[in-house]
Design an enzyme around this catalytic site. Structure first.
Site, mmCIF file in Angstrom:
data_model
loop_
_atom_site.group_PDB
_atom_site.id
_atom_site.type_symbol
_atom_site.label_atom_id
_atom_site.label_comp_id
_atom_site.label_asym_id
_atom_site.label_seq_id
_atom_site.Cartn_x
_atom_site.Cartn_y
_atom_site.Cartn_z
ATOM 1 N N CYS A 80 0.817 -1.219 0.000
ATOM 2 C CA CYS A 80 0.000 0.000 0.000
ATOM 3 C C CYS A 80 0.846 1.263 0.000
ATOM 4 C CB CYS A 80 -0.934 0.013 1.201
ATOM 5 S SG CYS A 80 -2.081 -1.369 1.209
ATOM 6 N N CYS A 198 -15.071 -0.810 5.261
ATOM 7 C CA CYS A 198 -13.911 -1.279 4.486
ATOM 8 C C CYS A 198 -13.776 -0.446 3.213
ATOM 9 C CB CYS A 198 -14.091 -2.740 4.084
ATOM 10 S SG CYS A 198 -14.539 -3.830 5.468
ATOM 11 N N HIS A 323 -9.149 2.819 -2.948
ATOM 12 C CA HIS A 323 -7.793 2.397 -2.591
ATOM 13 C C HIS A 323 -7.223 1.407 -3.615
ATOM 14 C CE1 HIS A 323 -4.281 1.429 -0.431
ATOM 15 N NE2 HIS A 323 -4.722 0.383 0.237
#
Lengths: 379, 379
Positions: A80, A198, A323
């Site tokens: 990430c 989430c 993301h």
């Protein structure tokens, strides 16, 4: 080391683009950043491309699509933190005098993986046994709830705040508000998380052009500098660790604040790694925006919402902007740069002068993250 | 930029280790390099890990296995130039003063891919249509044979030379001599290549410790410095290109020689990217070791063999030492460092003072390579 400024930003609206290649997804972001900067393609001394799962030579494929090539292109993988680590290398390249102008791009196409497992799982026995990211963060949430009396309803308010911000951001993957009831009633993922706790999976790309202060002065109106660039890795210890304390982020934040010569009280806007609701609360504390156990109080006070004293994730963050792993770090840098330049539109943080970005990820050895990159921007 | 020295080297014998994880393959090489260097683990300011197909957080998994963590760890992907690009970043980190000591590791486990296709193929239509590496280099060989009258038998002599050297290297994947007849009679891969014209696939790892001159002086006997570090990318032009001329390598070599303040005549030993027999010949010319069309003459003269004036690939090169993609660049750096330190054993190049490494790869847009990294080492 010399001063490094952000002289161009580019970002595509995050979403799901299963029919496009990674290069097709990413080149418009790079083009936007270069055009915005005003630098000529031949001035670009190097390219740093962050991607976690984009396959070989992602940066070369992106730059080839743009017809800009011949300079060093280096691809960076740090889960990430992929493109935020690339950002750190781009900073080093300009700060050290190696190059006067570099492009940093982050890109990811997650839709191509469908429901498949990620490469890391093959070699990490904890992941292989089920300690995937939602499970890991859920364990941390449970422990935090136990320690500090946080309730599921209170935790759900993080998601409500994220989507209030994201609804104002045309580049967000999820551009709608959700109510507390909707968060609570949504499909369960892993207790205490429903779907809205989430971040979504998706595709995206972001790019910045970095330049020396000399080049930036020539381009005019480029006043945002990188005041700190910090990359750290976990400690991977086997003994007891406090699951409510993200040691890696706290250590990185200390280093970044020290490098920038500021403290948490000086931060006007922050884009932090809210991959799950509990993450945002824990990172408030790790950054020192509040004391331990006080994160929900800070959220509830409105301080971290738009209009508050330290708005966190005005873009909507990972929960709302999305993301696409390797794109996130540079997307945060684009957001904070535009905030400091006063052109963030409906989600502008008024008068912001100092901003922080934070991308951390890659669970390894259970609780420790593999890489954490923190940047401080200032004007 | 300040002087950077190689203060430790580590390498495992290349081979096939399908039952080991990437971290299990790589940690012994890092341990060897650290122990050889004499630096304390806590002195390591950063880690740069090159791998093309090793999956997420390869460097973190390797360092975790060693119990050394907490410092910045950044993973680099640049196809066959992965760890040589990592080496360039490690050099920049020390040269710029960011860190005094860094570890650079290259690691790859190709056995896990079996006969599968590589990720790049999904997004590159030329690769998808069959322009895989053996086909690409075979086309170049055919054109070179047409232009310069090179015969298949002459081309096969490159493989004979490679394995003469590799037979002397205990770390080579293939440690045996092959005769010209054996090369010619082997299983065909793609004309004019038989199996012995192609580097083997396999697993491997290599590591170096880099340090500032101040640290190196304290450690004593660490006299090999990095005199040049050059990373370039292809031009990806669509128009006619001369298939016999590796423009990317020639451009990179010019840049590296200029940075080091030397010319090809100053090179005592070279480890170059002989993924296929024709590659070695073309790269002789691109480096300026001889004129165009003269490479076979140089080989035939014995100049590039051990005992000659410019021994190329004394380790056996990719053809014999093996080519675990991400491990190759640092393996070359280990070889050249040990050559300059006079401890290469049976394949020592006597009195070598200046050495070159060259890793190039990642076919993209047909003839252009995606990344090429060239380093000059000197003592």
């Amino acid at each position: 080391m010399r001063e490094v400024r952000v002289v161009g930003t580019g970002l595509i609206p995050f979403g799901k683009f299963p029919d496009q290649t990674l290069a097709e997804i990413a080149w418009p972001a790079v083009r936007e950043a270069i055009l915005e900067s005003g630098v000529k393609p031949k001035e670009i001394g190097g390219v740093f491309c962050g991607t976690a799962l984009g396959g070989m030579l992602a940066g070369q494929r992106i730059m080839k699509t743009l017809g800009i090539s011949g300079m060093p292109i280096i691809n960076v993988e740090n889960a990430c933190s992929s493109s935020s680590s690339a950002l750190s290398l781009g900073w080093l390249s300009v700060a050290s005098g190696q190059h006067d102008v570099v492009v940093v791009v982050g890109a990811e196409k997650l839709t191509k993986f469908g429901g498949g497992t990620l490469p890391l799982e093959r070699e990490d026995w904890e992941v292989n046994q089920g300690m995937v990211m939602p499970a890991l963060y859920a364990m941390r949430a449970r422990r935090y709830m136990h320690e500090y009396g946080l309730t599921e309803t209170q935790l759900a308010e993080v998601a409500v705040k994220a989507h209030e911000h994201g609804a104002l951001n045309p580049n967000a993957q999820i551009k709608k508000r959700v109510s507390l009831d909707e968060v609570m009633a949504a499909r369960p993922v892993t207790e205490p998380f429903t779907l809205w706790h989430c971040c979504p999976t998706g595709d995206g790309a972001a790019a910045v052009v970095l330049a020396s202060a000399d080049v930036a002065r020539r381009l005019e109106g480029k006043d945002v500098r990188i005041a700190a660039s910090e990359v750290t890795s976990g400690l991977y210890t086997d003994h007891f660790r406090d699951m409510t304390w993200p040691e890696l982020t706290a250590r990185g934040a200390r280093g970044a604040f020290e490098m920038a010569g500021i403290g948490p009280e000086d931060v006007d806007v922050a884009e932090i790694h809210d991959a799950f609701t509990i993450a945002e609360l824990m990172y408030y504390e790790a950054f020192g925006f509040c004391g331990r156990g006080e994160a929900y109080g800070l959220l509830k006070s409105g301080a971290t919402s738009l209009g508050g004293s330290i708005p966190v994730n005005p873009s909507g963050g990972l929960l709302s902007r999305g993301h696409p792993i390797g794109a996130t770090g540079v997307a945060q840098a684009v957001e904070v740069t535009r905030q400091l330049e006063g052109r963030a539109g409906a989600h502008q943080v008024e008068g912001a002068k100092v901003g922080v970005t934070h991308a951390t990820g890659g669970g390894i050895a259970g609780l420790d993250h593999g890489a954490c990159s923190i940047h401080v921007f200032a004007r």
